[in-house]
Design a protein around this motif. Structure first.
Motif, PDB file in Angstrom:
ATOM      1  N   CYS A   1      72.824   4.076 -19.377  1.00 59.02           N
ATOM      2  CA  CYS A   1      72.492   4.296 -20.363  1.00 59.02           C
ATOM      3  C   CYS A   1      70.770   4.857 -20.426  1.00 59.02           C
ATOM      4  O   CYS A   1      70.669   4.337 -19.669  1.00 59.02           O
ATOM      5  CB  CYS A   1      72.223   3.410 -21.519  1.00 59.02           C
TER       6      CYS A   1
ATOM      7  N   CYS B   1      72.659   0.838 -27.821  1.00 58.79           N
ATOM      8  CA  CYS B   1      71.220   0.368 -28.142  1.00 58.79           C
ATOM      9  C   CYS B   1      70.809   2.110 -29.540  1.00 58.79           C
ATOM     10  O   CYS B   1      70.035   2.450 -29.264  1.00 58.79           O
ATOM     11  CB  CYS B   1      70.135   0.222 -27.162  1.00 58.79           C
TER      12      CYS B   1
ATOM     13  N   CYS C   1      68.118   1.971 -22.224  1.00 60.29           N
ATOM     14  CA  CYS C   1      68.222   0.684 -21.923  1.00 60.29           C
ATOM     15  C   CYS C   1      68.080   1.005 -20.636  1.00 60.29           C
ATOM     16  O   CYS C   1      68.338  -0.484 -20.173  1.00 60.29           O
ATOM     17  CB  CYS C   1      68.619   0.075 -23.137  1.00 60.29           C
TER      18      CYS C   1
ATOM     19  N   CYS D   1      75.622   4.332 -25.938  1.00 59.51           N
ATOM     20  CA  CYS D   1      74.712   2.786 -26.288  1.00 59.51           C
ATOM     21  C   CYS D   1      74.941   2.071 -26.938  1.00 59.51           C
ATOM     22  O   CYS D   1      74.502   3.442 -27.817  1.00 59.51           O
ATOM     23  CB  CYS D   1      73.927   2.769 -25.213  1.00 59.51           C
TER      24      CYS D   1
ATOM     25  N   GLY E   1      71.607   4.674 -27.170  1.00 52.15           N
ATOM     26  CA  GLY E   1      70.632   6.105 -26.029  1.00 52.15           C
ATOM     27  C   GLY E   1      71.751   6.437 -25.873  1.00 52.15           C
ATOM     28  O   GLY E   1      73.121   6.070 -25.574  1.00 52.15           O
TER      29      GLY E   1
END
Ligand SMILES: [Zn+2]
Length: 370
Positions: free
Chosen positions: A8, A26, A11, A24, A28
């Motif tokens: 990613c 998150c 992160c 990802c 990303g």
């Protein structure tokens, strides 16, 4: 043994590279990492078709033969002087591709990887050219394919996608709505998202544009002028030059000059206001449909690349695009309006010296436009 992983960009979490992940958790974007073998001109496989001459720089195991099954000879396109009066400016004729656009570079690598993974169905969304490429290569790889398109897509591109047997899923809305519907279908159906925006394997394909220029010029140009919407070519090219630099095969980067249509220019606006984040923009409508992206997902990455190479972003209005289209045709090149926008940018570019070596891609054939 080639062990690719996804990492990613936000992160830095690492994941095995598998077909079921395209972003990802998150939020990303993913990049591919693997231990790259040494690459030099000696590693170029002259006997392989098109861009596969650089297979040793691509994320495939040396014994993997899947690319041989699906290649249609994409890549290794001619690099020729623009005209006799302008011998230091070169055009790379990337519309000389199986589906008539540069997107075949990315689609060939992405679908080869999908085939290697045993994927049975792919989903993609597109303003036209990427969808055509994905549809053609998916059919060749015998993978089922759904392409999400907006209502304004060129009828010729729709006909081409349909001819390749893809299921066309028409969405009434903006380009962003089309992408949203495709992502929902990917999630609901558990299919592979063959996205030219999110999937980093697509950039592995477009990076061959940089390898080819390096080999054909036997050096790097001073300046590259590239049309930018989602950054599919720009980011691949940058990655290619980064790899050549890391291998010690070049010593510097070319300056990257990007072009957007004035009627849809979120990146140009952010660049001129010295921001790395874009503001929501409305697509006011442009004939350069290939770069009409109001909210590019990789905006920050694109802006960073342009800044890092000491480049800049220029815009072209509809009249300039039309005039550039006519001017290029007068030199023998019949291109799509998106490519004409790029030529309009070239005409505005202030050369630093008369010897400045410039390369422009001719991304799509004029026959594909409405
Ligand atoms: Zn992350």
């Amino acid at each position: 043994m080639l062990k690719e992983i996804y990492v990613c960009a936000t992160c830095h979490t690492a994941y095995p590279s598998t077909p079921d992940i395209w972003r990802c958790p998150c939020g990303g974007l993913l990049k591919i990492e693997w231990e790259k073998p040494t690459f030099s001109k000696k590693e170029i496989q002259n006997e392989l078709p098109g861009m596969w001459r650089y297979v040793k720089a691509l994320p495939f195991h040396p014994q993997c033969s899947v690319s041989e099954e699906i290649t249609m000879g994409e890549g290794y396109t001619p690099l020729v002087p623009l005209s006799q009066e302008d011998p230091h400016t070169f055009v790379k004729v990337d519309y000389m591709m199986p589906t008539l656009s540069f997107k075949d570079r990315g689609a060939a690598v992405l679908i080869a990887k999908a085939k290697e993974w045993g994927v049975k169905k792919v989903i993609a969304d597109s303003s036209g050219n990427a969808g055509t490429s994905i549809a053609a290569y998916a059919k060749r790889a015998q993978i089922e394919c759904d392409i999400f398109l907006g209502k304004g897509t060129s009828p010729k591109k729709i006909a081409q996608i349909s001819a390749h047997g893809a299921n066309i899923r028409m969405v009434d809305g903006t380009r962003e709505d089309v992408a949203k519907k495709a992502k929902m279908a990917v999630q609901q159906e558990g299919s592979f998202y063959a996205s030219h925006v999110f999937n980093p394997y697509f950039h592995e394909g477009t990076k061959t544009y940089a390898y080819e220029i390096w080999e054909q010029l036997n050096n790097i140009p001073d300046t590259l002028i590239i049309p930018v919407g989602n950054g599919t070519l720009l980011l691949g090219v940058y990655q290619g030059f980064c790899e050549l630099l890391a291998q010690g095969l070049i010593t510097d980067f070319p300056k990257i000059v990007a072009v957007q249509a004035e009627n849809c220019a979120p990146l140009a606006q952010a660049f001129h206001e010295q921001r790395l984040e874009i503001e929501a923009t409305q697509n006011k409508g442009t004939i350069a449909e290939g770069i009409a992206i109001a909210a590019p997902e990789r905006a920050k990455q694109i802006l960073q690349v342009i800044k890092q190479t000491n480049g800049y972003i220029v815009t072209a209005n509809e009249q300039e695009i039309k005039e550039a289209h006519t001017a290029l045709a007068a030199k023998g090149f019949y291109v799509e309006p998106t490519t004409a926008a790029n030529y309009a940018a070239y005409l505005k570019h202030q050369k630093t010296t008369t010897q400045e070596r410039i390369v422009l891609p001719l991304c799509g054939a004029g026959l594909k436009a409405v």
